[in-house]
Design a protein around this motif. Structure first.
Motif, short mmCIF file in Angstrom:
data_model
loop_
_atom_site.label_atom_id
_atom_site.label_comp_id
_atom_site.label_asym_id
_atom_site.label_seq_id
_atom_site.Cartn_x
_atom_site.Cartn_y
_atom_site.Cartn_z
N VAL A 48 -36.87 11.72 -9.77
CA VAL A 48 -37.96 11.16 -10.62
C VAL A 48 -39.15 11.11 -10.18
O VAL A 48 -39.95 11.56 -10.51
N GLY A 49 -39.12 10.95 -8.57
CA GLY A 49 -40.41 10.90 -8.03
C GLY A 49 -41.23 12.11 -7.75
O GLY A 49 -42.21 12.30 -8.12
N VAL A 50 -40.30 13.22 -7.70
CA VAL A 50 -40.73 14.41 -7.49
C VAL A 50 -41.01 15.03 -8.93
O VAL A 50 -42.43 15.59 -8.93
N PHE A 51 -40.18 14.71 -10.02
CA PHE A 51 -40.59 15.36 -11.22
C PHE A 51 -41.71 14.91 -11.98
O PHE A 51 -42.60 15.33 -12.62
N GLN A 52 -41.81 13.42 -11.76
CA GLN A 52 -42.76 12.73 -12.37
C GLN A 52 -44.26 13.10 -11.77
O GLN A 52 -45.23 13.22 -12.45
N VAL A 53 -44.26 12.94 -10.29
CA VAL A 53 -45.56 13.12 -9.72
C VAL A 53 -46.08 14.61 -9.95
O VAL A 53 -47.33 14.79 -10.04
N ALA A 54 -45.04 15.62 -9.87
CA ALA A 54 -45.51 17.17 -9.84
C ALA A 54 -45.77 17.41 -11.51
O ALA A 54 -46.60 18.42 -11.50
N THR A 55 -45.34 16.66 -12.26
CA THR A 55 -45.25 17.22 -13.45
C THR A 55 -46.37 16.58 -14.52
O THR A 55 -46.95 17.24 -15.38
N LEU A 56 -46.71 15.47 -14.42
CA LEU A 56 -47.41 14.82 -15.44
C LEU A 56 -48.76 15.19 -15.51
O LEU A 56 -49.50 15.30 -16.60
N ASP A 57 -49.61 15.45 -14.49
CA ASP A 57 -51.03 15.76 -14.38
C ASP A 57 -51.10 16.97 -14.91
O ASP A 57 -52.14 17.37 -15.75
N GLN A 58 -50.06 17.78 -14.52
CA GLN A 58 -50.09 19.33 -15.15
C GLN A 58 -50.03 19.43 -16.53
O GLN A 58 -50.80 20.25 -17.36
N PHE A 59 -49.06 18.67 -17.47
CA PHE A 59 -49.05 18.67 -18.65
C PHE A 59 -50.34 18.02 -19.11
O PHE A 59 -50.54 18.43 -20.58
N LYS A 60 -50.96 17.08 -18.79
CA LYS A 60 -52.24 16.53 -19.49
C LYS A 60 -53.21 17.77 -19.40
O LYS A 60 -53.82 17.78 -20.50
N ASP A 61 -53.20 18.59 -18.26
CA ASP A 61 -54.27 19.84 -18.49
C ASP A 61 -53.65 20.93 -19.62
O ASP A 61 -54.67 21.21 -20.30
N LEU A 62 -52.48 21.04 -19.64
CA LEU A 62 -51.77 21.87 -20.72
C LEU A 62 -52.13 21.40 -21.99
O LEU A 62 -52.75 22.17 -22.83
N TYR A 63 -52.23 20.26 -22.16
CA TYR A 63 -52.10 19.62 -23.55
C TYR A 63 -53.91 19.43 -23.82
O TYR A 63 -54.17 19.81 -24.98
N GLU A 64 -54.46 19.31 -22.85
CA GLU A 64 -56.02 19.48 -23.15
C GLU A 64 -56.45 20.64 -23.31
O GLU A 64 -57.36 21.00 -24.56
N HIS A 65 -55.82 21.83 -22.96
CA HIS A 65 -56.55 23.16 -22.94
C HIS A 65 -55.74 23.70 -24.46
O HIS A 65 -56.62 24.10 -25.26
N TYR A 66 -54.53 23.61 -24.51
CA TYR A 66 -53.81 24.41 -25.72
C TYR A 66 -53.74 23.31 -27.08
O TYR A 66 -53.74 24.03 -27.94
N LEU A 67 -53.97 22.16 -27.16
CA LEU A 67 -53.77 21.17 -28.17
C LEU A 67 -55.32 20.49 -28.41
O LEU A 67 -55.39 19.84 -29.14
N ASN A 68 -56.40 20.79 -27.60
CA ASN A 68 -57.56 20.30 -27.60
C ASN A 68 -57.53 18.82 -27.65
O ASN A 68 -58.31 18.01 -28.40
#
Length: 319
Positions: free
Chosen positions: A198-218
């Motif tokens: 959980v530490g690995v997946f949560q830390v490594a992916t959360l910030d990346q998805f924020k960027d992706l949703y900002e870019h693709y979903l405005n």
């Protein structure tokens, strides 16, 4: 540019030229260590109060397959009432006192120390620190995890098999008296490994998805919608990855010794995984996945928002 790291209340300064760029956390002077630990623990406790019913459902659905019985939500409500969804909440909240406080507090402490030693904090360092502190926090809170599993599922057992725990303190004292202190760490291996993942997946992916949703979903970055979407997505990833370990932990923590042989049916992670897969099919390890996912994503969202509100309020008051 400066990107706020969402789950742990610190910022990362990254170079715009490289996807795997080295990042530098802000100075710890912004928040003292006691405040970091206190807000982490309080946020974890309050966040857990929202998702505990989902955890109860996940535990009961998963353990129902262990006894070979189909799970029925209407039957559960009929037998236990709606408040049955909150069975074991005292142990769940007390677990967060140990788990959330140590997990997020230690993460920031270890991260800062490693940064002082290496002079940088990169992606690999965050993964190592997340996995290490997640495992330490899980091991410390394992007794409360055993209490949560048992109290959450006790009312679903046949009358003659129920332990009839009164509260978390009664559970703890009876476990020590009837089974010995080591029973608290029965199932600790899958719990610790799950926490590291959980530490690995949560830390490594959360910030990346924020960027992706900002870019693709405005979506506006760090808005409630952006945080909710990213947290639920990262929660889905680590829920999928850790559910088999959660199932092993539940079974190992709730099991009883055979009345004739005196042996426990589940001994190690691999043996439990093999036994469940052979006897019930691999998908049996995912019984209760939907409420488990709601618990993972829901707790991430609620805890992060509460922790951030607490820290922002403290900074405003301090200033």
């Amino acid at each position: 540019m400066v990107i706020p790291f969402p789950s742990y209340g610190f910022q990362l300064a990254t170079s715009p030229t490289a996807g795997n760029s080295v990042s530098t956390p802000t100075k710890a002077a912004d928040l003292s260590k006691p405040i970091i630990f206190a807000t982490s623990g309080l946020g974890g406790c309050l966040g857990w109060a929202f998702v505990h019913p989902a955890n109860t459902l996940a535990v009961r659905m998963n353990l129902a397959s262990m006894s070979g019985k189909p799970f029925s939500f209407p039957k559960m409500i009929q037998e236990s009432g709606w408040m049955g969804l909150y069975d074991g909440i005292s142990a769940g909240v007390l677990r967060q006192v140990f788990y959330a406080t140590s997990r997020f507090g230690l993460f920031e402490t270890f991260r800062d120390k490693l940064h002082e030693y290496r002079g940088k904090t990169d992606f690999g360092a965050r993964i190592v620190v997340g996995a290490t502190t997640g495992g330490i926090a899980a091991y410390l809170s394992c007794p409360m995890e055993v209490a949560v599993v048992r109290m959450s599922n006790d009312s679903t057992l046949p009358m003659e098999e129920r332990r009839n725990y009164k509260n978390v303190f009664d559970t703890a004292s009876r476990v020590i008296k009837e089974e010995g202190p080591l029973a608290f760490w029965r199932g600790s291996n899958p719990f610790v490994i799950r926490a590291m993942m959980v530490g690995v997946f949560q830390v490594a992916t959360l910030d990346q998805f924020k960027d992706l949703y900002e870019h693709y979903l405005n979506q506006r970055r760090n808005s409630i919608t952006n945080v909710f979407s990213a947290a639920m997505t990262s929660g889905l990833i680590y829920a999928l990855a850790t559910m088999p370990l959660e199932a092993c932990k539940n079974r190992m923590a709730s099991q009883k010794a055979d009345k004739i042989t005196g042996k426990l049916p589940y001994k190690t992670i691999l043996q439990t995984l093999r036994k469940v897969s052979a006897d019930e099919g691999f998908l049996a390890l995912y019984n209760g996945f939907l409420p488990y996912y709601i618990r993972c994503g829901g707790h991430t969202v609620s805890m992060f928002i509460i922790v951030q509100i607490l820290r922002d309020s403290y900074m405003q008051y301090a200033l």
